[in-house]
Design a protein around this motif. Structure first.
Motif, PDB file in Angstrom:
ATOM      1  N   PRO A 152       0.921  -1.224   0.057  1.00 47.58           N
ATOM      2  CA  PRO A 152       0.012  -0.040   0.038  1.00 47.58           C
ATOM      3  C   PRO A 152       0.912   1.349   0.116  1.00 47.58           C
ATOM      4  O   PRO A 152       1.879   1.322   0.588  1.00 47.58           O
ATOM      5  N   PRO A 153       0.445   2.144  -0.588  1.00 52.46           N
ATOM      6  CA  PRO A 153      -0.783   2.557  -1.389  1.00 52.46           C
ATOM      7  C   PRO A 153      -0.308   2.258  -2.996  1.00 52.46           C
ATOM      8  O   PRO A 153      -0.185   3.148  -3.828  1.00 52.46           O
TER       9      PRO A 153
ATOM     10  N   THR B 290       6.892  -3.234  -5.471  1.00 54.46           N
ATOM     11  CA  THR B 290       8.229  -3.110  -4.677  1.00 54.46           C
ATOM     12  C   THR B 290       9.053  -4.573  -4.852  1.00 54.46           C
ATOM     13  O   THR B 290       8.695  -5.661  -4.801  1.00 54.46           O
ATOM     14  N   THR B 291      10.215  -4.344  -5.175  1.00 55.15           N
ATOM     15  CA  THR B 291      11.220  -5.398  -5.400  1.00 55.15           C
ATOM     16  C   THR B 291      12.581  -5.063  -4.496  1.00 55.15           C
ATOM     17  O   THR B 291      13.185  -4.068  -4.504  1.00 55.15           O
TER      18      THR B 291
ATOM     19  N   ARG C 205      11.251   0.884  -5.629  1.00 52.63           N
ATOM     20  CA  ARG C 205       9.905   1.198  -5.233  1.00 52.63           C
ATOM     21  C   ARG C 205       9.039   1.964  -6.658  1.00 52.63           C
ATOM     22  O   ARG C 205       9.751   2.864  -7.065  1.00 52.63           O
ATOM     23  N   THR C 206       8.114   1.453  -7.063  1.00 47.62           N
ATOM     24  CA  THR C 206       7.660   2.204  -8.246  1.00 47.62           C
ATOM     25  C   THR C 206       6.127   2.676  -7.773  1.00 47.62           C
ATOM     26  O   THR C 206       5.372   1.645  -7.405  1.00 47.62           O
ATOM     27  N   PHE C 207       5.991   3.925  -7.644  1.00 47.89           N
ATOM     28  CA  PHE C 207       4.643   4.412  -7.171  1.00 47.89           C
ATOM     29  C   PHE C 207       3.822   4.679  -8.320  1.00 47.89           C
ATOM     30  O   PHE C 207       3.831   5.530  -9.300  1.00 47.89           O
TER      31      PHE C 207
ATOM     32  N   ASN D 127       4.086   6.264 -12.184  1.00 48.46           N
ATOM     33  CA  ASN D 127       5.170   5.156 -11.897  1.00 48.46           C
ATOM     34  C   ASN D 127       6.607   5.775 -11.741  1.00 48.46           C
ATOM     35  O   ASN D 127       7.352   5.171 -12.154  1.00 48.46           O
ATOM     36  N   GLU D 128       6.182   6.907 -10.711  1.00 45.76           N
ATOM     37  CA  GLU D 128       7.890   7.515 -10.264  1.00 45.76           C
ATOM     38  C   GLU D 128       8.333   6.132  -9.630  1.00 45.76           C
ATOM     39  O   GLU D 128       7.910   5.556  -8.715  1.00 45.76           O
ATOM     40  N   GLN D 129       9.738   6.089  -9.925  1.00 41.65           N
ATOM     41  CA  GLN D 129      10.476   4.928  -9.294  1.00 41.65           C
ATOM     42  C   GLN D 129      11.612   5.620  -8.430  1.00 41.65           C
ATOM     43  O   GLN D 129      12.211   6.483  -8.418  1.00 41.65           O
TER      44      GLN D 129
END
Length: 101
Positions: free
Chosen positions: A13-14, A18-19, A32-34, A39-41
């Motif tokens: 969340p949210p 996550t890798t 982390r890709t939001f 898709n900000e990383q």
């Protein structure tokens, strides 16, 4: 320590893809890709430590904000708070990262 190394994936969340890759030399890479932010990383690197046999602490040197996971079994870890508390039972499944391979 060898059994914990590997790559863990999930969507936390949210809606953050996550890798987490744990290397045998005690370092990690967290990507982390939001999804809700075009898709900000974000990539975090640092070292990790095992505490109390089943608590994984990712040391983040630049911010000083450590990230904690609890090892659930050989193939999954769960994001916990800095006090060692797991998310509420109804939310718990949303905070698990599964080992790839």
């Amino acid at each position: 320590m060898d059994s914990i190394t590997g790559t863990y994936c999930g969507v936390l969340p949210p809606d953050v893809e996550t890798t987490l890759t744990l290397h045998a030399d005690g370092t990690y890479l967290l990507v982390r890709t939001f999804k809700d932010m075009q898709n900000e990383q974000e990539q975090l690197k640092g070292t990790f430590q095992m505490l109390d046999d089943n608590i994984l602490m990712l040391v983040h040197p630049s911010s000083g904000d450590n990230i904690f996971y609890k090892v659930r079994d050989a193939n999954s870890i769960i994001l916990i708070d800095s006090f060692g508390n797991e998310p509420k039972k109804e939310d718990r499944k949303n905070y698990i990262l599964k080992k790839k391979g």
